[in-house]
Design a protein around this motif. Structure first.
Motif, short mmCIF file in Angstrom:
data_model
loop_
_atom_site.label_atom_id
_atom_site.label_comp_id
_atom_site.label_asym_id
_atom_site.label_seq_id
_atom_site.Cartn_x
_atom_site.Cartn_y
_atom_site.Cartn_z
N SER A 23 0.71 -1.22 0.05
CA SER A 23 0.10 0.07 -0.08
C SER A 23 0.80 1.32 0.01
N ILE A 24 0.29 2.34 -0.39
CA ILE A 24 0.91 3.76 -0.16
C ILE A 24 0.47 4.13 1.31
N PHE A 35 -2.01 14.81 -1.74
CA PHE A 35 -2.46 14.47 -3.06
C PHE A 35 -3.01 13.01 -2.73
N LEU A 36 -2.81 12.33 -1.88
CA LEU A 36 -3.48 11.40 -1.45
C LEU A 36 -3.66 11.13 0.04
N ARG A 37 -5.08 10.78 0.59
CA ARG A 37 -5.38 10.89 2.01
C ARG A 37 -5.23 9.62 2.55
N PRO A 38 -4.67 9.17 3.64
CA PRO A 38 -4.67 7.98 4.49
C PRO A 38 -6.03 7.80 5.17
N VAL A 39 -6.53 6.65 4.93
CA VAL A 39 -7.96 6.27 5.40
C VAL A 39 -7.95 4.91 5.89
N SER A 40 -8.36 4.83 7.21
CA SER A 40 -8.46 3.52 7.98
C SER A 40 -9.88 3.05 7.62
N ASP A 41 -10.15 1.95 7.12
CA ASP A 41 -11.17 1.25 6.68
C ASP A 41 -11.57 -0.05 7.54
N ALA A 51 -4.23 3.10 8.51
CA ALA A 51 -4.56 3.93 7.50
C ALA A 51 -3.65 3.90 6.08
N VAL A 52 -4.22 3.74 5.17
CA VAL A 52 -3.50 3.50 4.10
C VAL A 52 -4.15 4.59 2.96
N ALA A 53 -3.23 5.14 1.97
CA ALA A 53 -3.74 6.04 1.20
C ALA A 53 -4.14 5.41 -0.12
N GLY A 158 -8.41 -9.77 -12.82
CA GLY A 158 -8.72 -8.59 -13.28
C GLY A 158 -7.69 -7.78 -12.28
N MET A 159 -7.54 -6.45 -12.48
CA MET A 159 -6.63 -5.60 -11.67
C MET A 159 -7.03 -4.01 -11.63
N GLY A 160 -6.30 -3.16 -10.77
CA GLY A 160 -6.83 -2.00 -10.74
C GLY A 160 -5.99 -1.46 -9.49
N PHE A 161 -6.14 -0.30 -9.27
CA PHE A 161 -5.46 0.60 -7.99
C PHE A 161 -6.73 1.23 -7.14
N HIS A 162 -6.70 1.56 -5.95
CA HIS A 162 -7.82 1.87 -5.18
C HIS A 162 -6.89 3.16 -4.51
N PRO A 163 -6.91 4.45 -5.04
CA PRO A 163 -6.30 5.51 -4.32
C PRO A 163 -7.46 6.02 -3.63
#
Length: 298
Positions: A23-24, A35-41, A51-53, A158-163
């Motif tokens: 993760s970022i 530019f990216l915000r860390p979020v704890s889900d 928290a990851v961004a 499949g693939m992708g990225f979750h920012p």
């Protein structure tokens, strides 16, 4: 706590968490713009409240209905990974520890080899090798994802990225897509409709107050974010393999998700949809996807 690996390019700083799903951790510049915000889900159990961004989506994006899909006449069942719902979500790359394959001041390549055995047997039933490359520049960030079928059988992928992007300073978003999937009460695709009216972001606008958690199809490959009061803009570009875009705008929360992905939500169970985005890789075959985020002043 997982150690953070830091990359630098000019005034840009990028934090990575190889031990926590590749993760970022953060991305910001020397002027304090995040530019990216860390979020704890808390729903993503394997992130343990950290928290990851942003994080990679391999070997699929979004939900698999009922943790189940059928492929080439065989039924497969996955371990649930999203608390509160009976579903596996976003593959298993985000749940695993990635190793550092290459490293420089401004670039890192992470690698993951998955074999469906032991504690990992229920995460994904096929073997694969994944690479994740982050390249930080003074003007932005590039992300490359590679997925190779290392099994002896064909496998769907499949693939992708979750920012996660910060939702402040009057954030505006814009992108073009031909259609969008509405959701049923189970958060799974229900109807495909033109991306028009309230569903359209062809002209840049704020995300509004309505909760959106939907997959757009026929994405043009470019999306735009602007924080006018902060004076920054960001262009997000995805390679042709990433033909879907998931928009997530939780009301009242200080972030949005804008996810370039290859497959539609629950694509493994939507075999009759020609452009579901699910790829079938033969043994040894490879799929790649690339994302570029470019920063500008506005």
């Amino acid at each position: 706590m997982s150690p953070t690996l830091e990359l630098n390019a000019g005034g840009m700083r990028l934090g990575l968490l190889p031990d926590l799903g590749g993760s970022i951790a953060f991305w910001h510049n020397g002027a304090g713009m995040e530019f990216l915000r860390p979020v704890s889900d808390p729903h993503l159990v394997a992130q343990h409240g950290r928290a990851v961004a942003g994080y990679p989506l391999v070997p699929f994006s979004n939900r698999v209905a009922g943790d189940h899909f059928r492929f080439e006449g065989v039924d497969y069942h996955l371990d649930p990974s999203f608390a509160g719902e009976n579903c596996a979500i976003h593959g298993n790359g985000w749940q695993r520890r990635w190793r550092i394959a290459l490293l420089s001041d401004s670039s890192a390549t992470l690698a993951l080899d998955h074999t469906p055995s032991g504690a990992y047997a229920g995460q994904w039933p096929f073997s694969y090798r994944a690479q994740l490359r982050y390249d930080l520049h003074e003007a932005g960030l590039s992300i490359g994802i590679l997925l190779e079928n290392t099994d002896t059988r064909d496998q769907p992928v499949g693939m992708g990225f979750h920012p996660y992007f910060p939702r402040h300073s009057g954030l505006k978003i814009g992108f073009v897509a031909s259609s969008v999937w509405t959701n049923g009460p189970d958060h799974l695709p229900l109807l495909r409709i033109p991306a028009e009216g309230d569903w359209s972001f062809a002209h840049m606008r704020d995300a509004g107050h309505a909760p959106i958690d939907n997959c757009y199809a026929g994405w043009s490959g470019s999306a735009f974010l602007r924080w006018p009061r902060a004076g920054y803009a960001l262009t997000v570009e995805g390679s042709p393999e990433l033909s879907h875009l998931v928009l997530f705008t939780p009301p009242g929360l200080p972030y949005i998700g804008l996810e370039p992905v290859s497959n539609m939500n629950d694509g493994f169970n939507r075999g009759t949809i020609a452009d579901s985005g699910v790829r079938v890789l033969a043994p040894g075959q490879v799929m790649e996807g690339h994302i570029r985020m470019t920063v500008a002043r506005c």
